[in-house]
Design a protein around this motif. Structure first.
Motif, PDB file in Angstrom:
ATOM      1  N   ALA A 311       0.594  -0.171  -1.053  1.00 50.43           N
ATOM      2  CA  ALA A 311      -0.119   0.170   0.187  1.00 50.43           C
ATOM      3  C   ALA A 311      -1.483   0.784  -0.126  1.00 50.43           C
ATOM      4  N   TRP A 312      -1.491   1.617  -1.140  1.00 46.56           N
ATOM      5  CA  TRP A 312      -2.751   2.247  -1.555  1.00 46.56           C
ATOM      6  C   TRP A 312      -3.745   1.180  -2.020  1.00 46.56           C
ATOM      7  N   ALA A 313      -3.231   0.231  -2.785  1.00 47.79           N
ATOM      8  CA  ALA A 313      -4.118  -0.818  -3.313  1.00 47.79           C
ATOM      9  C   ALA A 313      -4.770  -1.593  -2.175  1.00 47.79           C
ATOM     10  N   GLU A 314      -3.978  -1.805  -1.135  1.00 47.00           N
ATOM     11  CA  GLU A 314      -4.551  -2.497   0.042  1.00 47.00           C
ATOM     12  C   GLU A 314      -5.667  -1.676   0.681  1.00 47.00           C
ATOM     13  N   ARG A 315      -5.388  -0.394   0.821  1.00 50.17           N
ATOM     14  CA  ARG A 315      -6.410   0.478   1.435  1.00 50.17           C
ATOM     15  C   ARG A 315      -7.647   0.554   0.547  1.00 50.17           C
ATOM     16  N   PHE A 316      -7.396   0.668  -0.750  1.00 51.04           N
ATOM     17  CA  PHE A 316      -8.513   0.785  -1.690  1.00 51.04           C
ATOM     18  C   PHE A 316      -9.372  -0.475  -1.647  1.00 51.04           C
ATOM     19  N   ALA A 317      -8.701  -1.629  -1.497  1.00 51.62           N
ATOM     20  CA  ALA A 317      -9.414  -2.908  -1.488  1.00 51.62           C
ATOM     21  C   ALA A 317     -10.351  -3.022  -0.287  1.00 51.62           C
ATOM     22  N   LYS A 318     -10.073  -2.215   0.715  1.00 54.60           N
ATOM     23  CA  LYS A 318     -10.927  -2.265   1.918  1.00 54.60           C
ATOM     24  C   LYS A 318     -12.225  -1.479   1.743  1.00 54.60           C
ATOM     25  N   LEU A 319     -12.276  -0.661   0.698  1.00 63.73           N
ATOM     26  CA  LEU A 319     -13.540   0.031   0.419  1.00 63.73           C
ATOM     27  C   LEU A 319     -14.584  -0.999   0.012  1.00 63.73           C
TER      28      LEU A 319
END
Lengths: 671, 671
Positions: A311-319
């Motif tokens: 989930a974090w990776a998904e959020r991070f990818a949105k940066l």
């Protein structure tokens, strides 16, 4: 303890905890050394923490938003190794457990950072881990405030024993964490009432719960073998806005004949007693064998963390790509591209201005241009901000109400500061520097050595670096400290002579990825000696020719920091007498000794006599003076051979004979 | 603060306290440096203490049964100097106050032990004084129990500030004192809420009263400017069976424009502001002038102490001549006459027995014969008693119920132990030694340096002195520490090779009157290398010929401690190849360098190649290897050039190349 009742009440938990205990017994017995009792006592707490709370992903040990687990009681290393093995960290297959404490194994006697992925920090010297954890938690707070809690939002969990809490450094950590309201810091106190010499009460009767409470912590006291109580305490700790201490009443070496004794603290290797303990646990598997279903349960504890990671990776990818790169850059300890040009511009300006400035002030001037382009720096001082010149205009102060502040008032806590800085680097995304008086490296030594051993590039800003501090007297005047630090492996000791060398030293310190730096800086003003600008970082060579001899080269004067000006003045006097004299500035002996022989010979050719001048003891100079093979036969040292005194600085230099005249005299005496 | 009201309420007290404040302002202004605010804030507490309680005799500054006054907040040195001047100590006439912080003055920037009679201890590095005071109080307890309260019965009073209490060492002191119920220890906490960087709350919110209470102290909180409250608190503190902490709410730089600010912590030199402060005090005398009647009142504070001293002298005179001499002997740091013969007998027995023994065990064996004849020894360990081998059979453990015990369980508190030992020597009548692992000199450094600076002969028993400790790994393996300690002025670093050298080192350590000793001792067994008995203490020469070359002397091997056996084995190999090889044992480099040149040349003649072997870094060996003038051209060092590792000791020696074969190889390569 009624082990059968515990087992019946929570059978799955019990067998998972028993796996830790069994592996610990097996590994310590195989090594015939180590500490069995601590892992056996804290296995329940660890099992609940990993099963119900800790967010981790064995497949991504460096995932930035993982929860951190710090074993401050590092002698209980088998607890950590067992956990890393059981949960499936690639670096810790069963063979590593079998090779506990053997040459080349990742499973050293105490956890060693860098030996295997999953070990967050080197612990063993007691009290360090809990003090490191304050740095971990500060780094997390700053990054959470900076990046938002979608990108950074994790906890730092610590296990500390009586030893950690008796060490003074723990008070420094507790005081700082309490004041800073580090809500994501949770400390489990292994309250087993046993130390090596006997019951804790033979040396301490401190009510630890009351002590933590006195410094503003959330405190709880529980049965450390009751899984429900452990879980509830962690839930409460996470909910509280203060740092949290959970005193876990445990039995050291639970279930073994040595339970609740000092003997239980050490290596339990008696085969029959081991078997009896395993029988009591209901553990029937052979040595180093973990039944498949128990191993599977342990591996499943990572499920929550793996999901959180995804989930974090998904959020991070949105940066934005830029933001991602900037985040990663700090974690990679990459300096920003602009750093080099910024330093060059500073040097050019400083060499042209040619001012007389104390290097502690030069350091501040450098930081004023660096900090705005390096958001990963975290500055601070042990209550000497105005003297260490460590705070720059752009840096807000880090407080409970200002979490993006990057300047820490560490208080009068040098050891705690150094350990916290280690923790910040280890957390990732941070480049801490911190100041105190050079003499108080004595107080910080325990953690400074660990910077070197762990290979973390902390920067120590050590001002007032000699008798040049004057009236404060010998308690505040370092004389042996430069040699002490130079004797320490993997430590760069910079003693810059002016603003230009100070800027060069900072560039090297802030681009270092594996070596801590000590900047030894003057209280007193020093003239600019590098009046000709060079783009090249000459300090990177460690030592270089600052002023060449005119005529036949008969003398080489070598100096650092505040004594470089004396060497230059002595050169003037010698040259006036027709004696060709070179001056070598040696801002970093370690870097000089790393140069190839040709470079070193070019700087220090064998022929001329050598005189070194430094307002410290001679010890670290012998090699430079005499050459690695005794190549320079005639040499002398002008410096200190005892402690300093209280008087104005210029009087001290005169009285201790550290003057240009004495340097010139020493050179002439050799010719 | 309404100063006028304070003055009216207690006019005599007020003017006496004002004398301290005025002298402080004058001295700091004249020096143009120093710390005005602390003495101005704590003047009331000091005045009440000296007037109503402290038993002292300025005419007999070393009277053994005096109360001790320890200014842990050493930067407030003018408080102490003002008190010593005002009460009539011969070493502190007004000229000393005028010369504050000047070359040659007794009134150094921070109080320096030995600079003038009346200064009980060097303070300035924060937290040391309060930790020293625990040693003072332990020494007093032991002596009171031993000699009776007619001969020993006094208090230790300490003034500590926020800085002292933030330093971790303070927790070590507080914990130890609380557990030991040191009822004669009374600490005044200068609770002024100000540090150099600002209000205390920017770095700490610890409730100090609750913190001390958590460790078993009697605690009070009072107005530090109210003479009646101060007096009542001291009366209550003396009556309580626990150590006592009195939190004194004070105003730093009371009455000055900088009152209650960080500025007030430093040097207040503005003439107009100084005058305004003096006006507020009602102080009309000129700079450095104390009106006769106020000086007389101050001198009268000694009346009580002088009477107590006279009464004590009468009681002391009633002791037998033998007892008086024995009491005095310990205070004079004279070794008992029997010591020398005892050591010789031990050496003879050890050389004849020729056993293989770890030097930590040899040390215990030596202590077993020394402790019974030296009742002034006070042993201890930082929770490593069984590993440091520091406890002997005759030594009872010091506890609240056993006050004649001479063995201290210091807990996991290396820094506090070292500072307490300093305090014991300074108290007088005690010869402390204390153990920990050599690597944890890092934790104790702050106090170890002060042993050297104060010239107090503490003995540090540092076992597990190299990679030879094996599996515990690099966090526990000293590599730079021998060099660090050798770089420290006035420190004797002994690294004995066997039982005989260990006995010799102990003899030197226990007859030293001005130099602390570090005994670096092995974990592992070492063969006896001194198999031929000599009455002479060869270790006193620092280095000596242990085995002479057969045939032409081509090689000199130099070693210490556990590596001497390697040097001897290498010699065997070299001699077998026809290469004449001398082995020099170098148990104390400092003592060797103090020998005259002829002696040193006899041991290390210029001709042969030199190879040194020590399981530590090279730094301190350069001078020995290359000769003071580079006299030995060819030399090599076999040792460590980085941190250690975790594995069995014999594996480590092999892997790091510290073997007899490597030593022989290095020698051959030079030939």
């Amino acid at each position: 303890m009624d082990l059968a009742a515990l087992r019946t009440a929570h059978p799955d938990h019990w067998m998972m905890a028993s796996a830790i205990r069994a592996l610990t017994l097996d590994a310590v017995a195989a090594a015939n050394s180590g500490h069995s009792g601590m892992p056996m006592g804290m296995a329940d707490v660890a099992t609940v923490l990993f099963t119900n709370h800790l967010n981790f992903d064995p497949a991504a040990p460096h995932w930035p938003d993982r929860d951190r687990f710090i074993l401050s009681a590092g002698h209980g290393s088998m607890l950590l190794y067992a956990l890393l093995h059981l949960t499936g960290y690639e670096d810790f297959p069963i063979q590593q457990i079998r090779d506990f404490r053997q040459w080349g194994a990742r499973t050293a006697g105490h956890p060693e950072y860098g030996h295997g992925r999953g070990i967050e920090v080197t612990t063993g010297p007691l009290g360090q881990g809990i003090a490191n954890s304050v740095g971990f938690a500060i780094a997390e707070e700053i990054q959470r405030a900076t990046w938002g809690d979608k990108i950074v939002n994790h906890h730092t969990y610590v296990m500390a024993g009586d030893g950690c809490l008796m060490e003074g450094i723990s008070q420094e950590a507790i005081g700082l964490a309490g004041m800073q309201e580090l809500s994501h810091l949770i400390v489990f106190f292994d309250d087993n009432d046993i130390t090596i010499d006997g019951r804790v009460s033979i040396a301490d009767r401190t009510d630890q719960v009351a002590r933590f409470a006195a410094s503003g912590w959330h405190v709880q006291a529980i049965d450390g073998h009751d899984p429900e109580a452990i879980d509830a305490a962690i839930v409460a700790a996470k909910a509280d806005p203060r740092p949290s201490m959970i005193a876990c009443k445990t039995h050291i070496a639970l279930g073994h004949a040595a339970q609740d004794t000092s003997k239980g603290h050490g290596a339990l290797t008696d085969a029959a007693q081991m078997q009896a303990a395993k029988d009591a646990y209901g553990w029937t598997a052979g040595p180093f064998d973990v039944p498949t279903e128990i191993k599977a349960q342990w591996e499943a504890t990572a499920t929550r963390g793996k999901a959180a990671h995804a989930a974090w990776a998904e959020r991070f990818a949105k940066l934005s790509a830029n933001k991602q790169a900037e985040f990663q850059r700090a974690y990679d300890l990459d300096a920003p591209k602009k750093l080099s040009a910024t330093i060059r511009a500073f040097k050019k300006q400083a060499s042209e201005a040619g001012k007389s400035v104390a290097t502690r002030k030069s350091s501040e001037n450098v930081l004023e241009v660096i900090n705005p382009i390096m958001p990963e720096t975290i500055g601070g001082s042990a209550d000497l901000t105005g003297s260490n010149n460590t705070k720059t205009a752009d840096m807000g102060t880090f407080t409970p109400d200002a979490r993006t502040g990057r300047y820490i008032h560490y208080g009068i806590r040098e050891h705690g500061m150094a350990a916290a800085m280690n923790g910040m680097v280890l957390h990732g995304g941070a480049r801490p520097y911190g100041g105190t008086f050079m003499c108080f490296t004595d107080y910080a030594r325990g953690a400074m050595r660990l910077s070197a051993l762990m290979r973390v590039p902390v920067v120590y800003v050590m001002t007032h670096d000699s008798i040049g501090l004057g009236e404060d007297g010998p308690t505040h005047q370092p004389v042996e400290h430069l040699s002490m630090l130079r004797a320490t492996p993997n430590t760069h000791v910079f003693r810059p002579a002016d603003s230009v060398e100070t800027a060069e030293a900072w560039e090297l310190a802030l681009t270092s990825t594996e070596t801590p730096s000590v900047l030894a800086l003057s209280r007193q003003n020093l003239p600019t000696v590098r009046t000709t600008h060079t783009n090249r970082n000459l300090t990177a060579q460690g030592g270089y020719v600052l002023a060449e001899a005119e005529g036949k080269r008969q003398v080489i004067l070598i100096a650092t920091g505040s004594e470089v000006e004396l060497a230059l003045a002595a050169r003037d006097a010698l040259q006036a007498d027709g004696i060709g004299t070179r001056v070598v500035s040696m801002p970093c002996m370690e870097l000089f000794m790393q140069q190839d022989e040709a470079t070193r010979r070019k700087v220090l050719p064998a022929g001329p006599v050598r005189v070194a001048v430094e307002a410290g003891v001679r010890q670290s100079w012998d090699m430079i003076l005499m050459g690695e093979r005794g190549s320079a036969k005639k040499s002398a040292f002008v410096g200190m051979d005892g402690f300093g005194a209280s008087a104005p600085a210029e009087v001290l230099y005169e009285k201790f004979g550290i003057t240009a005249a004495k340097v010139a005299e020493a050179a002439k005496a050799l010719l």
